[in-house]
Design a protein around this motif. Structure first.
Motif, PDB file in Angstrom:
ATOM      1  N   ILE A 116       0.844  -1.205   0.000  1.00  0.00           N
ATOM      2  CA  ILE A 116       0.000   0.000   0.000  1.00  0.00           C
ATOM      3  C   ILE A 116       0.871   1.244   0.000  1.00  0.00           C
ATOM      4  N   LEU A 117       1.929   1.230   0.820  1.00  0.00           N
ATOM      5  CA  LEU A 117       2.837   2.371   0.897  1.00  0.00           C
ATOM      6  C   LEU A 117       3.793   2.400  -0.287  1.00  0.00           C
ATOM      7  N   ASP A 118       4.347   1.250  -0.638  1.00  0.00           N
ATOM      8  CA  ASP A 118       5.379   1.186  -1.671  1.00  0.00           C
ATOM      9  C   ASP A 118       4.842   1.396  -3.083  1.00  0.00           C
ATOM     10  N   ILE A 119       3.671   0.828  -3.352  1.00  0.00           N
ATOM     11  CA  ILE A 119       3.191   0.761  -4.733  1.00  0.00           C
ATOM     12  C   ILE A 119       1.951   1.605  -4.984  1.00  0.00           C
ATOM     13  N   LEU A 121       0.331   4.010  -3.070  1.00  0.00           N
ATOM     14  CA  LEU A 121       0.358   5.449  -2.767  1.00  0.00           C
ATOM     15  C   LEU A 121       1.363   6.153  -3.676  1.00  0.00           C
ATOM     16  N   PHE A 122       0.998   7.277  -4.215  1.00  0.00           N
ATOM     17  CA  PHE A 122       1.889   8.103  -5.038  1.00  0.00           C
ATOM     18  C   PHE A 122       2.430   7.338  -6.249  1.00  0.00           C
ATOM     19  N   PHE A 123       1.613   6.402  -6.765  1.00  0.00           N
ATOM     20  CA  PHE A 123       1.925   5.677  -8.009  1.00  0.00           C
ATOM     21  C   PHE A 123       3.284   4.969  -7.966  1.00  0.00           C
ATOM     22  N   GLY A 124       3.611   4.396  -6.826  1.00  0.00           N
ATOM     23  CA  GLY A 124       4.842   3.613  -6.700  1.00  0.00           C
ATOM     24  C   GLY A 124       6.095   4.431  -6.461  1.00  0.00           C
ATOM     25  N   ALA A 125       5.964   5.740  -6.294  1.00  0.00           N
ATOM     26  CA  ALA A 125       7.151   6.593  -6.136  1.00  0.00           C
ATOM     27  C   ALA A 125       7.944   6.244  -4.881  1.00  0.00           C
ATOM     28  N   ILE A 126       7.237   5.934  -3.795  1.00  0.00           N
ATOM     29  CA  ILE A 126       7.929   5.632  -2.531  1.00  0.00           C
ATOM     30  C   ILE A 126       8.762   4.365  -2.679  1.00  0.00           C
ATOM     31  N   GLY A 127       8.175   3.340  -3.267  1.00  0.00           N
ATOM     32  CA  GLY A 127       8.906   2.088  -3.462  1.00  0.00           C
ATOM     33  C   GLY A 127      10.114   2.269  -4.362  1.00  0.00           C
ATOM     34  N   LEU A 128       9.948   3.002  -5.453  1.00  0.00           N
ATOM     35  CA  LEU A 128      11.057   3.231  -6.379  1.00  0.00           C
ATOM     36  C   LEU A 128      12.186   4.003  -5.714  1.00  0.00           C
ATOM     37  N   ARG A 139      12.776  -2.226  -1.244  1.00  0.00           N
ATOM     38  CA  ARG A 139      11.696  -1.269  -1.031  1.00  0.00           C
ATOM     39  C   ARG A 139      11.369  -1.267   0.454  1.00  0.00           C
ATOM     40  N   VAL A 140      10.442  -0.420   0.867  1.00  0.00           N
ATOM     41  CA  VAL A 140      10.113  -0.308   2.293  1.00  0.00           C
ATOM     42  C   VAL A 140       9.637  -1.651   2.842  1.00  0.00           C
ATOM     43  N   GLY A 141       8.804  -2.346   2.062  1.00  0.00           N
ATOM     44  CA  GLY A 141       8.303  -3.649   2.505  1.00  0.00           C
ATOM     45  C   GLY A 141       9.408  -4.661   2.698  1.00  0.00           C
TER      46      GLY A 141
END
Length: 240
Positions: A116-119, A121-128, A139-141
């Motif tokens: 949910i956070l990585d992908i 939210l914000f179209f995957g920006a956090i995970g990338l 990634r965060v997960g």
């Protein structure tokens, strides 16, 4: 491609090639396409249910039930197929534990929840961004679950580790080789193989004498057979 060393429960160091961002995105898109096809199937089934029953709640409940496997697709696939989804199988990448232990269902659950956070939210920006700024491409997960995604294309052989290949009926000669540490054995193996390739008999003799001193034992074997036997004996006792 970045590499990662993982120590297994048998104290063996394995070298993995970390999966790149491109591979992970492509695997995600393949899984997404599969889920899209599944959604089309659910839509057709829902229409069929609508023909059978006009009750909206019945249609909604049946569609929700069919959609449940899709919602848990990543968690189920990783749990059932040893850290792989269909996309990861095609790309030959998989999820492993950062500490070398077997990945547990709870690890997969943490990764799945943090999608949910990585992908999403914000179209995957956090995970990338997390992957880009992580030395191990986590990634965060992954960071929370203690996992990494590795490339499974290149098989790691025993010869790439501190162990040697030994036959099932192998009989060890030196029973006290277990007093050696993994660091000792890695150094012995690397020095031994370099000296063999270059026919450096002086180094072989010095290495053999050093090993005899550590093991406090003498042998009638020549230098090469002696060192080879020590390495195989260590593999027999620590790798079995």
């Amino acid at each position: 491609m970045p590499n990662l060393q993982i120590r297994t429960t048998q104290n063996v160091l394995l070298n993995y090639s970390l999966a790149g961002i491109g591979e992970r995105i492509l695997a995600f898109l393949i899984d997404g396409f599969i889920l899209f096809l599944y959604a089309l199937l659910i839509d057709q089934v829902a229409k069929l249910v609508g023909w059978i029953s006009e009750d909206g709640w019945t249609q909604w409940g049946f569609s929700s039930l069919l959609f449940l496997p899709a919602a848990c697709y990543s968690l189920l696939m990783h749990s059932l197929f040893n850290g792989q989804t269909i996309g990861k199988m095609i790309l030959k990448i998989r999820v492993v534990r950062r500490d070398g232990d077997p990945v547990t269902w709870s690890n997969y659950l943490v990764r799945w929840l943090l999608r949910i956070l990585d992908i999403w939210l914000f179209f995957g920006a956090i995970g990338l961004l997390a992957i880009i700024f992580s030395d191990t491409l986590q990634r965060v997960g992954d960071a929370a679950a203690g996992t990494v995604v590795v490339n499974n294309k290149r098989k790691v052989k025993v010869s790439h580790t501190i162990l040697e290949e030994v036959a099932e009926d192998y009989t060890p000669v030196f029973t006290n080789v277990t007093i050696l540490t993994d660091r000792d054995v890695r150094l012995i193996k690397e020095t031994y193989h370099v000296a063999r390739r270059t026919n450096d008999h002086k180094t072989l003799r010095a290495l053999r004498e050093r090993v005899e001193t550590i093991l406090e034992s003498q042998s009638d074997l020549y230098d090469k057979p002696y060192l080879d036997t020590v390495l195989k004996d260590y593999s027999y006792y620590t790798g079995s």
